[in-house]
Write a protein that holds these residues in place. Sequence first.
Motif, short mmCIF file in Angstrom:
data_model
loop_
_atom_site.label_atom_id
_atom_site.label_comp_id
_atom_site.label_asym_id
_atom_site.label_seq_id
_atom_site.Cartn_x
_atom_site.Cartn_y
_atom_site.Cartn_z
N THR A 582 -2.62 16.63 81.12
CA THR A 582 -1.20 16.95 81.02
C THR A 582 -0.41 16.31 82.17
OG1 THR A 582 -1.78 19.06 80.01
CG2 THR A 582 0.44 18.85 80.85
N ARG A 583 -1.02 16.33 83.34
CA ARG A 583 -0.36 15.72 84.50
C ARG A 583 -0.21 14.21 84.29
NH1 ARG A 583 -2.52 13.59 89.36
NH2 ARG A 583 -1.06 13.67 91.13
N ALA A 584 -1.30 13.59 83.74
CA ALA A 584 -1.23 12.15 83.50
C ALA A 584 -0.17 11.81 82.45
CB ALA A 584 -2.59 11.64 83.06
N ILE A 585 -0.15 12.60 81.34
CA ILE A 585 0.87 12.38 80.31
C ILE A 585 2.27 12.56 80.89
CG2 ILE A 585 1.80 13.30 78.15
CD1 ILE A 585 -1.07 13.94 77.32
N ASP A 586 2.37 13.59 81.70
CA ASP A 586 3.69 13.85 82.30
C ASP A 586 4.12 12.70 83.19
OD1 ASP A 586 5.92 15.78 82.97
OD2 ASP A 586 5.04 15.51 84.97
N ARG A 587 3.18 12.16 83.98
CA ARG A 587 3.53 11.08 84.90
C ARG A 587 3.73 9.75 84.18
NH1 ARG A 587 -0.61 10.54 89.58
NH2 ARG A 587 0.88 8.90 90.12
N LEU A 588 2.76 9.44 83.24
CA LEU A 588 2.79 8.11 82.63
C LEU A 588 3.73 8.02 81.43
CD1 LEU A 588 -1.03 7.31 82.75
CD2 LEU A 588 0.75 6.58 84.34
N VAL A 589 3.80 9.08 80.62
CA VAL A 589 4.61 9.02 79.40
C VAL A 589 6.00 9.60 79.63
CG1 VAL A 589 4.75 9.68 76.97
CG2 VAL A 589 2.55 9.09 77.97
N ILE A 590 6.01 10.88 79.94
CA ILE A 590 7.31 11.56 80.08
C ILE A 590 8.11 10.95 81.21
CG2 ILE A 590 8.48 13.77 80.36
CD1 ILE A 590 6.80 13.53 77.82
N ASP A 591 7.47 10.95 82.40
CA ASP A 591 8.19 10.36 83.54
C ASP A 591 8.45 8.87 83.32
OD1 ASP A 591 8.13 12.81 84.67
OD2 ASP A 591 6.66 12.36 86.23
N GLY A 592 7.50 8.16 82.63
CA GLY A 592 7.69 6.72 82.36
C GLY A 592 8.90 6.46 81.48
N ILE A 593 9.02 7.25 80.40
CA ILE A 593 10.18 7.09 79.50
C ILE A 593 11.48 7.37 80.23
CG2 ILE A 593 11.30 8.05 77.45
CD1 ILE A 593 8.51 8.47 76.28
N VAL A 594 11.46 8.50 80.94
CA VAL A 594 12.68 8.87 81.67
C VAL A 594 13.03 7.81 82.71
CG1 VAL A 594 13.69 10.55 83.24
CG2 VAL A 594 12.36 11.34 81.28
N ASN A 595 12.03 7.36 83.45
CA ASN A 595 12.30 6.34 84.46
C ASN A 595 12.70 5.01 83.82
OD1 ASN A 595 11.68 8.14 86.49
ND2 ASN A 595 9.51 7.53 86.58
N GLY A 596 12.09 4.67 82.63
CA GLY A 596 12.45 3.43 81.92
C GLY A 596 13.90 3.45 81.46
N ILE A 597 14.32 4.57 80.90
CA ILE A 597 15.72 4.71 80.47
C ILE A 597 16.64 4.58 81.68
CG2 ILE A 597 17.41 6.32 79.50
CD1 ILE A 597 15.14 7.39 77.72
N ALA A 598 16.25 5.21 82.73
CA ALA A 598 17.09 5.13 83.94
C ALA A 598 17.16 3.69 84.45
CB ALA A 598 16.51 6.05 85.02
N TRP A 599 16.00 3.00 84.41
CA TRP A 599 15.98 1.59 84.87
C TRP A 599 16.86 0.72 83.98
CZ3 TRP A 599 14.19 -2.80 82.32
CH2 TRP A 599 14.13 -3.96 83.09
#
Length: 636
Positions: A582-599
């Motif tokens: 769950t931590r990995a999904i949160d970091r790689l997927v959820i946080d990745g999508i959010v950070n990608g949109i922000a970028w």
Amino acid sequence: MPIHTPLSLSLLTTVLLGLPFVGFLALAVASRRVAALLAMLVTGLGLGLSIVLALNVSDQPLTIQAEWANLSGRLFSASFRLDSLAALMLVLVHFVALLVQIYSVAYLHDEPRLRRYFAYLQLFVGAMLGIVLAGNLLVMYAFWELVGLASYLLIGFYAERPAASKAAKKAFLMNRVGDAGFLIGIFLTYYYFRTLDFSVLDTAGAGGTLPTALGLCLFMGCMGKSAQFPLLTWLPDAMEGPTPVSALLHAATMVAAGIFLLARIHPLLSPDALVVVALIGTITTVWGGYSALFQTDIKKVLAFSTVSQLGLMVAAMGTGNVSGAMFHLLTHAFFKAGLFLSAGAVIHAVHTQDMRHMGGLRQTLPITFWSYTLCAAALAGVPFLSGFLSKEAILGGAFDWANQQTSGLASMIPIILLLSSGLTMLYMARQWRLVFFGNYRNKHSSLDQTHEPAWLMRGPIVVLAILSLGVWFSVNPLSVHGSWFFKIISATSRSHFWWLAPVSVGLVAMGGWAGFRMSTPRADTLAVRLSLEYGFLDRLFQYLVITPTHKLANLLNRTDRRLVDGTVNNLGVAMVVLAYITRAIDRLVIDGIVNGIAWAASLSGQLTRSIQNGRVQSYITVAVVGLVLVLWWMFY
């Protein structure tokens, strides 16, 4: 001293019951120097009060009641009852306890824990008085458990000895088995009769059908305390306690409690339950007698003798002969206490309990020898002695009962009980010869070094030996029909068989002759091992109860560790792994999508800012590029 008011009798009874417990508390803070004197003073005062009560008890039982608990509207009282049987037991318990305490002063004079010893004795006596005076089953059960505690403390008095500690635990646990059945019987009694008071239960079963299970559950209490088959192996092991304790335990307290219980609950025993009681008592009589036959420990012979005699009393109860059983309990108390105290004098002289290291002691211990001889003869049922009278009462009642039965098994019970008289004399004559006759066989000391103990020890032995004479119990020492005992408890002797006494005496004579001439066979023969190992009962318990219990415990332990703990641990590991995923999904997927949109938003913002910068050159460049792209799209 005549007492005319029930209030005075009630007050004296209350004081008598409280005396041992006051003595127990006083001894807890007293000094060692006054411990013995204080204990004897309390017991002597109790004996005096018991005699006063015995002389003033009436045919109508005196009842003392106080509210104990009120549960959902149901009142449970602390009830005490004084009748002729209880009064007689009070005198007996105090008298034997006083003699044992006098004896203990000399026997344990070097014991550093003397104050604790006498305190435990007071607790023991107090618990037995509570059983004797109990007016209902609930109060009796409370003191019943207190007797178990006191016996545990006294049997394990030498706690530094592993054997004593083990014997105390064995006695405590085996008695818990019987007590569990006793407690269930109390519950069943209340369920069926809605009362636990003896005054009501005496007539509760009259004219109705009594549940057999109820009587047998109550009887289990007797099986534990009075060491009946198969719960009998704790009693010989209890010899690890001090010898005076053995005398008190075997004569007037713990083992007597089971017989007294049967006397109180006898109206609740159905005919089928009585047959079972008689059968268990008969088996115990023979089992205990044979187990005593080849023992080498002087105290264990006497212990198994007690088991056998208790079986005789229980068999008498089963044949409906309550008065005969209680009469034998009375006579047995004196000669058995005398035997144990005499054995203590022998042990004190030779410093061993092994009869193979004794012999020839009649020369240097003449008083002990004659006292032992009288008590042993009384135990065996020799004429003119008390045991002859009480056994006649039991055997006569058993044959009378058998004549009224239709089953062939019933006729075997009195015959076996009669043959046990010869068996008793057989092992007592063997012990008598090994201890007092032949050559002295102790290699660590000479016969000249043995001597009689101090008079504080010899005195109680002589008194008990004299009290083993039949003249004290019956005007005619050859017939039980002249005994004052049956008049006191308003009962009659049921011995009416002219041939019974001659046959019994003949069996005793044969047993004495064979026992005195008997040689000890090899210890590895089956006959000897059957005696030395208590009929293999402990092995049977080990095989049927202890080993399966250990295996079940190990199985449950493995199940707990592998299944329960394993499931919990594996679930915990799975939760940790899931947390990492769950931590990995949160970091790689959820946080990745959010950070990608922000970028992307940041990049588009930067592009937008770079275009809208206020410079004409930039605007012309963008317009030209845009026009080129539009034209390219239109033509291509």
